[in-house]
Design an enzyme around this catalytic site. Sequence first.
Site, PDB file in Angstrom:
ATOM      1  N   THR A 240       0.810  -1.221   0.000  1.00  0.00           N
ATOM      2  CA  THR A 240       0.000   0.000   0.000  1.00  0.00           C
ATOM      3  C   THR A 240       0.844   1.272   0.000  1.00  0.00           C
ATOM      4  O   THR A 240       0.339   2.354  -0.309  1.00  0.00           O
ATOM      5  CB  THR A 240      -0.925   0.033   1.234  1.00  0.00           C
TER       6      THR A 240
ATOM      7  N   CYS B 244      -2.237   0.160  15.027  1.00  0.00           N
ATOM      8  CA  CYS B 244      -3.188   0.602  14.000  1.00  0.00           C
ATOM      9  C   CYS B 244      -4.374  -0.362  13.922  1.00  0.00           C
ATOM     10  O   CYS B 244      -4.194  -1.583  13.873  1.00  0.00           O
ATOM     11  CB  CYS B 244      -2.495   0.685  12.640  1.00  0.00           C
TER      12      CYS B 244
ATOM     13  N   ARG C  36       3.929   6.717   3.064  1.00  0.00           N
ATOM     14  CA  ARG C  36       3.058   7.798   3.504  1.00  0.00           C
ATOM     15  C   ARG C  36       2.419   7.438   4.839  1.00  0.00           C
ATOM     16  O   ARG C  36       2.175   6.258   5.136  1.00  0.00           O
ATOM     17  CB  ARG C  36       1.956   8.054   2.469  1.00  0.00           C
TER      18      ARG C  36
ATOM     19  N   CYS D  88      -0.276   6.709   7.599  1.00  0.00           N
ATOM     20  CA  CYS D  88      -1.627   6.159   7.627  1.00  0.00           C
ATOM     21  C   CYS D  88      -2.606   7.223   8.113  1.00  0.00           C
ATOM     22  O   CYS D  88      -2.326   7.945   9.073  1.00  0.00           O
ATOM     23  CB  CYS D  88      -1.659   4.941   8.549  1.00  0.00           C
TER      24      CYS D  88
ATOM     25  N   TRP E 175      22.324  16.957  46.664  1.00  0.00           N
ATOM     26  CA  TRP E 175      20.869  17.040  46.510  1.00  0.00           C
ATOM     27  C   TRP E 175      20.504  17.958  45.350  1.00  0.00           C
ATOM     28  O   TRP E 175      19.703  17.600  44.482  1.00  0.00           O
ATOM     29  CB  TRP E 175      20.217  17.573  47.794  1.00  0.00           C
TER      30      TRP E 175
ATOM     31  N   TYR F 264      18.731  16.720  41.935  1.00  0.00           N
ATOM     32  CA  TYR F 264      17.396  17.212  41.590  1.00  0.00           C
ATOM     33  C   TYR F 264      17.395  17.833  40.199  1.00  0.00           C
ATOM     34  O   TYR F 264      16.473  17.607  39.395  1.00  0.00           O
ATOM     35  CB  TYR F 264      16.958  18.232  42.635  1.00  0.00           C
TER      36      TYR F 264
ATOM     37  N   ASP G  17      17.383  13.334  50.772  1.00  0.00           N
ATOM     38  CA  ASP G  17      16.167  14.133  50.843  1.00  0.00           C
ATOM     39  C   ASP G  17      15.291  13.658  52.007  1.00  0.00           C
ATOM     40  O   ASP G  17      15.078  12.450  52.195  1.00  0.00           O
ATOM     41  CB  ASP G  17      15.397  14.002  49.525  1.00  0.00           C
TER      42      ASP G  17
END
Length: 485
Positions: A28, A36, A61, A63, A428, A432, A448
């Site tokens: 196709t 799909c 191309r 879909c 720390w 982070y 922490d």
Amino acid sequence: MDDDSRYQAVRSRDERFDGVFFTAVLTTGIYCRPSCPATTPKRANVRFLPSAAAAQSAGFRACRRCRPDAVPGSAEWNARADAVGRAMRMIGDGVVDREGVAGLAARLGYSARQVQRQLVTELGAGPIALARAQRAHTARVLLQTTRLPITEVAFAAGFASVRQFNDTIRAVYDRTPSRLRATGPAAGRDAATDGSGIPLRLAYRGAYAAGAILDFLARRAVPGVEEVVGPPGARTYRRTLALPHGTGIAEVDESAGADGGRWLPCRLQLTDLRDLTSAVERVRRLFDLDADPYAVDERLGAHPLLAPLVAAEPGLRSPGAVSPDELAIRAVLGQQVTVAAARTLGGRLVEALGKPLGRPDGGLTHLFPEPATLAEAPLTELGMPASRRETLRTVGAALAEGRVVLDPGADREEATAALLALRGIGPWTAGYVRMRALGDPDVMLTGDAGVRHGLALVGAAPGDAEEWRPWRSYALHHLWRAAAA
């Protein structure tokens, strides 16, 4: 995965692999996402490609049913810290459109030829083809959600000429721009002209704990730059954006998958539509929309101490940042104080040094201050100790001068080392920043207080975190959430 296992994923329409690979159908001439809903093609008629750009470069191309160009990005590029992963994050942020392949290569520290070779090897397409695929998707969004003249859409999407734009749209979507626009909902185009912004659907895969993400962002929302409005379950996160060509306002709704789809509703107001691609990518990073919750929850849910937390909050994400520099400044504001106190300090900083918007919008009034602005500011209005004010100036100067680089393609190890070399920056703060600004999925902040509390609640020791690799950042958020509860 090998091709046989990929084909089994296609036969079962397994959405876990959307964005991980693409299915090209030889008979196709179209390519699809693995999930799909169309009839599964015969195995002999199928090729598997690693990226939408590779499929487009091979002449396939998109879909029209599954829209493979709109799938979440592969989580692999967020997890990987090598040159290919860094390149993909920078291409997503629009670096190739703004600086070309030479600019991308310079940021990576490689030659343009090396970058081309590595990307083609792993993704089946070079940086130009990858950026072209991204421009085509941006153009489709603008065509179907705005009433902009087609010529303006072409340049806003990043194309160098209208002819290039027309040729690309025909090649990717097998339609002219006018016909592609006609397939979009008219209501969406009308909404985009009433000042409410460009409506978007930000795709994600798997479960998505939208309420937990809004909770996290609401607790940390800096007045003037961010706000969360609306009742629980129907909240909207709003914030200002400083973008390459102008400014913007992003709004993201809590109602994930409201119509059964896997997407977050988003609206973007931009002063320059050339910033659409960058704005979308930055919002996606903030909400961690390219994560792989299947892999994360499978790993963490297998640990007996974390399993109850994962079961209670499936699809918990690790929020990133729309501006790495801003996040670094906010991390310093958050040193040795509560989240609420850091939020208050951020609001004072924005009021004193932030750039006002041309027109306030609700509670949004400013852009977050630039690092260069902080480098020379006395910062006395913050009411902070002199040592921490000096750390803010030091970090601002390092970011402004390029001694610390935190852009989407930054090397995580180099950035962490550069941060730790600055006076006032400890493990720390660096950790982070690495987790949120640089998107590292494997950070554990053992120092922490919230993490220590969370570990105690589940009966875990810091050493148990080694078993949660490579998703310790997600485990950390589970621990934070448990401690907050």
